[in-house]
Design a protein around this motif. Structure first.
Motif, PDB file in Angstrom:
ATOM      1  N   GLY A 192      10.441 -30.412 -14.038  1.00 49.47           N
ATOM      2  CA  GLY A 192      10.987 -29.067 -14.052  1.00 49.47           C
ATOM      3  C   GLY A 192      10.034 -27.926 -13.785  1.00 49.47           C
ATOM      4  N   LEU A 193      10.651 -26.767 -13.798  1.00 50.31           N
ATOM      5  CA  LEU A 193       9.928 -25.499 -13.742  1.00 50.31           C
ATOM      6  C   LEU A 193      10.492 -24.620 -14.847  1.00 50.31           C
ATOM      7  CD1 LEU A 193       8.135 -23.281 -12.379  1.00 50.31           C
ATOM      8  CD2 LEU A 193      10.170 -22.666 -11.043  1.00 50.31           C
ATOM      9  N   MET A 194       9.603 -24.040 -15.647  1.00 50.94           N
ATOM     10  CA  MET A 194      10.054 -23.013 -16.579  1.00 50.94           C
ATOM     11  C   MET A 194       9.892 -21.643 -15.929  1.00 50.94           C
ATOM     12  SD  MET A 194       8.605 -21.430 -20.029  1.00 50.94           S
ATOM     13  CE  MET A 194       7.587 -20.472 -18.924  1.00 50.94           C
ATOM     14  N   GLY A 228       6.106 -27.249 -14.553  1.00 54.63           N
ATOM     15  CA  GLY A 228       5.241 -26.122 -14.266  1.00 54.63           C
ATOM     16  C   GLY A 228       5.734 -24.978 -15.141  1.00 54.63           C
ATOM     17  N   GLU A 229       4.825 -24.324 -15.855  1.00 63.13           N
ATOM     18  CA  GLU A 229       5.239 -23.270 -16.800  1.00 63.13           C
ATOM     19  C   GLU A 229       4.858 -21.911 -16.225  1.00 63.13           C
ATOM     20  OE1 GLU A 229       6.886 -24.416 -19.311  1.00 63.13           O
ATOM     21  OE2 GLU A 229       6.058 -26.352 -19.924  1.00 63.13           O
ATOM     22  N   MET A 230       5.882 -21.125 -15.900  1.00 60.13           N
ATOM     23  CA  MET A 230       5.677 -19.864 -15.201  1.00 60.13           C
ATOM     24  C   MET A 230       5.881 -18.689 -16.143  1.00 60.13           C
ATOM     25  SD  MET A 230       5.075 -18.451 -12.291  1.00 60.13           S
ATOM     26  CE  MET A 230       3.995 -17.709 -13.507  1.00 60.13           C
ATOM     27  N   TRP A 231       4.924 -18.480 -17.054  1.00 63.97           N
ATOM     28  CA  TRP A 231       5.037 -17.332 -17.955  1.00 63.97           C
ATOM     29  C   TRP A 231       4.973 -16.047 -17.145  1.00 63.97           C
ATOM     30  CZ3 TRP A 231       7.138 -18.590 -22.201  1.00 63.97           C
ATOM     31  CH2 TRP A 231       6.904 -19.846 -22.762  1.00 63.97           C
ATOM     32  N   GLY A 232       5.823 -15.083 -17.525  1.00 63.70           N
ATOM     33  CA  GLY A 232       6.104 -13.993 -16.610  1.00 63.70           C
ATOM     34  C   GLY A 232       5.389 -12.680 -16.842  1.00 63.70           C
ATOM     35  N   GLU A 233       4.301 -12.684 -17.592  1.00 64.38           N
ATOM     36  CA  GLU A 233       3.634 -11.400 -17.863  1.00 64.38           C
ATOM     37  C   GLU A 233       3.290 -10.642 -16.581  1.00 64.38           C
ATOM     38  OE1 GLU A 233       3.155 -14.082 -19.593  1.00 64.38           O
ATOM     39  OE2 GLU A 233       2.844 -13.609 -21.710  1.00 64.38           O
ATOM     40  N   THR A 234       2.805 -11.349 -15.579  1.00 64.94           N
ATOM     41  CA  THR A 234       2.426 -10.672 -14.327  1.00 64.94           C
ATOM     42  C   THR A 234       3.241 -11.202 -13.145  1.00 64.94           C
ATOM     43  OG1 THR A 234       0.675 -12.244 -13.773  1.00 64.94           O
ATOM     44  CG2 THR A 234       0.068 -10.376 -15.184  1.00 64.94           C
ATOM     45  N   VAL A 235       4.417 -11.716 -13.449  1.00 65.30           N
ATOM     46  CA  VAL A 235       5.224 -12.330 -12.390  1.00 65.30           C
ATOM     47  C   VAL A 235       6.626 -11.745 -12.387  1.00 65.30           C
ATOM     48  CG1 VAL A 235       6.113 -14.484 -11.441  1.00 65.30           C
ATOM     49  CG2 VAL A 235       3.907 -14.461 -12.617  1.00 65.30           C
ATOM     50  N   ASP A 236       7.006 -11.180 -11.258  1.00 65.88           N
ATOM     51  CA  ASP A 236       8.393 -10.765 -11.062  1.00 65.88           C
ATOM     52  C   ASP A 236       8.819 -11.222  -9.674  1.00 65.88           C
ATOM     53  OD1 ASP A 236       7.306  -8.967  -9.249  1.00 65.88           O
ATOM     54  OD2 ASP A 236       7.632  -7.207 -10.516  1.00 65.88           O
TER      55      ASP A 236
END
Lengths: 525, 525
Positions: free
Chosen positions: A169-171, A445-453
């Motif tokens: 998966g992808l988070m 894959g863990e896509m924490w979104g602090e700097t991601v939009d």
């Protein structure tokens, strides 16, 4: 560097141009002409998933139109046969289906397929529609357009394939930045290109609560703005898009930490206006709201799992809020608890609520670190810290998901210094005893979104997510052999409109350093 | 900073939430409910451009489904009336049309429209289909979804609008990096959101020649790789997508400099294997190849313009190649030429060839710097250097395109330190005498592709291109008033799947610096 290049090229020459690499393949160098047509993929018309895929894979396999007239393979026959007799099948209900009988993918569904391409015929066989989808993707990657002859070609191949891990998966994190529906649909479209089958949707966090919860309509007051919200209809669109691609959508409502945004709509569930999180463990209202939220989620998300978070809980607000202090003192005295037990009480209650909605809970590994073997055995432990002893987790009977780099680097895609090769070198079950390895369901894959939009999502995630995808599907681990295939896969992603960053970036999502090919190696023909 | 914010908010309150801002508008604060339906946009079914737009604008105006049942405006009536009587119109041919009679946009086509939304009806009137497209975009931006009521709303408005400049474009460079068809289609989809109407396609450069030229089939040997090519069918898809959106596609074949990639297929057009560029001015073959290339382009690109490049020509290879030396000596002696005249001869011959294919040439400003007033008057001068005297250009009778920041910063989008506000402060005709200002046709955001491919295209271009778009369309120039509207437009771009970067980046295309709203200001509701 030259010798590395040559070795890689030699290894690549033996592998078909596929990402991820199939488990078993035998491909000749014989190129066969394929004649595209709108009816190229011959599927059982009665199956909505397959019918949609047969349509969708036409432009994916044949992106340059119908080409020049010619003679060649006119079709791929797609056969789904679960080996169950017609009578028995008629008596069975689909394993997971909504009221209208729509099929949903589930953990452990058979995704194997056999693809056979000869000079006279091409056939794809699978035991489920999901296996057929994986095979269609493989076929689409085998087709190459020859610009000089304006024809499509494949190589003759016999492929038998199945995934190594069932959960791949992808988070995505829509709590730190709102990810518009358009972005999510685009993400869901791309996951199956790398044979990924789970979107773990971290819906809420401290910064925002963007999603509609009909039983608790004030919660999305915690959204960043009035437009940065998901209606029920929006969520349904994402889930349906995913379903048609064999992608499960696992929602996460992270509590009791990472939940400050809940206070906007229901201040009562937070300790106080000045100390907002973790959510108030002492109040029935807190669990009533959570029950309603998970009840709403159960209606919206057909997946059997729900993610409850449970990570990074700092209980100091509980200790400093008088009403909670009072409750704590009472229950601690009555039950011989510590404050840590109050945390355990919260997350175990959350898990019970999830199970009451017929959902199997996933929780971040702190719940295991806290409970150990007393944790309910149905819980899936999501391991994200090196300090968690994964062998202990599985020895105690828990299924788990792993993104930790026990042997190489982690699968945190917001860590921009993790290269694709480092991600590729990780393996979730690498340190787990052989007889317990099936307890490791897979990873993300863990896509924490602090700097991601929406502006940098693709370039942050891809191509490193593809490296993770091959790790989870295939049984190969040779970085040098993978390299040219991944470069070619990056070109394919770009051709399909997915903004995968260059492979050899010093940092992920950095721009190309100068003019060049999608492979970054200038090739003269 | 607080006072700036307040001033901006006050100015914005008077402006409707539109980008670019219309020339004339009168909007009340009255919110009207709109009832979406597949037939909401009522257009003349006989017009393929309008029919496609009526379909396309349904999900753009109503991105969250059909909403709750209710009462409200059920339709927007779209009327195209060019003011010409039916008899006269029947006698006229469309101004620019292919063999099948398809309408193409052309420089100077009337893009004005009137939009009137009252409590009882909504009407869009335009003199051309292109004007109607612009009005549909405006309408779609006026519609806002109310998540709380699950209804769509517009404000009552009367708008009369028309562009300030007729030529409003983006240049893309597929010579330095191949831009897949998927990327180009995505770009073309987004241009009309900012009311841009030209895609200037810098097809080839020193690094690659990706496009098929049927009369000279070896030229695309100069592509980066065998897969990084555009077939004729690929180009047709881009042109058709653009046509349906009222976007002209102007191809550029840059010669004699920036053309080393031509040597791969036709080594004869280059001075020598060791000194490849500028293309060989002494050989008939060079101009024969160019003639064929422009002939092929004339068939593929219906636009009336063709861009011939002509920039940055270093003639040292001509001076150092014996055969060219010999030719130069002969013609210089016979015609009293200098080496600079040989450059002039090349670019003027290129322009003649373009005209022989019924195309009006655009050339970079070096051709004016070189020729001055002797340059053919039909040539459009594309000004990109501060050293070019633009007033002199227009005084000498030339139409021009301008991306130079005479009064503020340039419109080179690959210059990452140009902010949206600096781009917004530029105006192509700012330094031109009033009576000559119509000679400035408009300008482009210039997206040179050295560090830009499908992975960072959107974030590099947007939202700065939107700032350019408003500059070219509207008559406002107040950065503070524009700011909140542009922030909202950035949110809209993200919602429509366009990866616009944050506005307040230190450098263009940088990631968001931390969690936050699409406007980057955390708003609690």
């Amino acid at each position: 560097m030259r010798s590395v290049l040559l070795v890689a090229a030699a290894a690549a020459a033996k592998q078909p141009p596929l990402w991820p690499l199939p488990q078993n393949y035998s491909c000749s160098t014989q190129k066969l002409t394929v004649i595209p047509s709108p009816a190229f993929f011959r599927v059982d018309a009665g199956n909505d998933v397959l019918a949609a895929a047969a349509k969708r894979y036409i432009p994916l396999a044949f992106p340059h139109g119908w080409g020049a007239p010619g003679v060649g393979l006119p079709a791929l026959s797609v056969v789904v046969d679960d080996g169950v007799g017609a009578t028995e099948r008629a008596a069975r209900r689909p394993r997971r289906a909504d009221d209208a009988g729509a099929l949903y993918p589930a953990l452990g569904d058979d995704e194997s397929y056999k693809l056979r391409i000869t000079a006279t015929s091409a056939t794809l066989k699978a035991r489920t529609v999901w296996g057929a989808l994986r095979g269609l993707e493989t076929f689409s990657q085998l087709v190459a357009y020859n610009f000089d002859t304006a024809t499509y070609q494949v190589v003759a191949c016999t492929i038998q394939d199945a995934p190594r891990y069932p959960h791949r998966g992808l988070m995505v994190d829509s709590g730190r930045h709102f990810l518009p529906v358009a972005t999510l649909l685009h993400v869901v479209d791309a996951l199956p290109f790398a044979k990924l089958n789970v979107l773990h949707w971290h819906l809420t966090d401290t910064q925002s609560f963007p999603v509609e919860t009909p039983s608790r309509p004030s919660l999305w007051r915690g959204s960043f703005s009035k437009r940065e919200r998901y209606s029920v209809e929006d969520v349904k669109r994402v889930v349906e898009r995913a379903r048609l691609r064999g992608v499960r959508v696992v929602p996460e409502f992270d509590t009791p930490g990472h939940a400050e945004s809940w206070c906007s709509g229901y201040p009562g569930v937070c300790p106080s206006p000045t100390c907002k999180t973790p959510l108030d463990v002492s109040k029935a209202e807190t669990f009533a709201v959570l029950d309603d939220v998970l009840g709403d989620a159960a209606k919206l998300f057909p997946d059997a799992f729900v993610h409850l978070g449970g990570d990074e809980v700092d209980t100091s607000c509980w200790a400093s809020t008088p009403s909670i202090q009072q409750w704590l003192r009472a229950v601690l005295r009555a039950r011989n608890w510590t404050t840590a037990d109050a945390y355990s009480y919260f997350v175990s209650t959350a898990a019970k609520i999830a199970r009451s909605h017929q959902k199997r809970p996933i929780q971040w590994a702190e719940v295991f670190d806290e409970f150990g073997a007393t944790l309910d055995k149905s819980t899936i432990v999501h391991v994200w810290k090196l300090s968690t002893n994964i062998t202990e987790v599985v020895e105690n009977g828990y299924d788990c998901l792993v993104n930790v780099g026990y042997v190489a680097d982690s699968w945190y895609l917001d860590n921009l210094d993790v290269t694709w090769a480092q991600a590729y070198a990780s393996d979730p079950r690498a340190t787990v005893p052989p007889h317990l390895q099936t307890k490791v369901l897979g990873g993300h894959g863990e896509m924490w979104g602090e700097t991601v939009d929406g502006s940098d999502f693709d370039a942050t995630v891809w191509p490193r997510l593809a490296a993770i995808g091959e790790r989870l599907w295939s049984s190969v681990d040779d970085v040098d052999a993978a390299w040219p295939r991944l470069e070619a896969f990056r070109c394919l992603l770009l051709e399909r409109g997915v903004g995968a960053a260059p492979l050899n970036n010093s940092m992920a999502r950095a721009a190309p350093v100068g003019p060049g090919a999608c492979t970054q190696r200038r090739r003269r023909i």
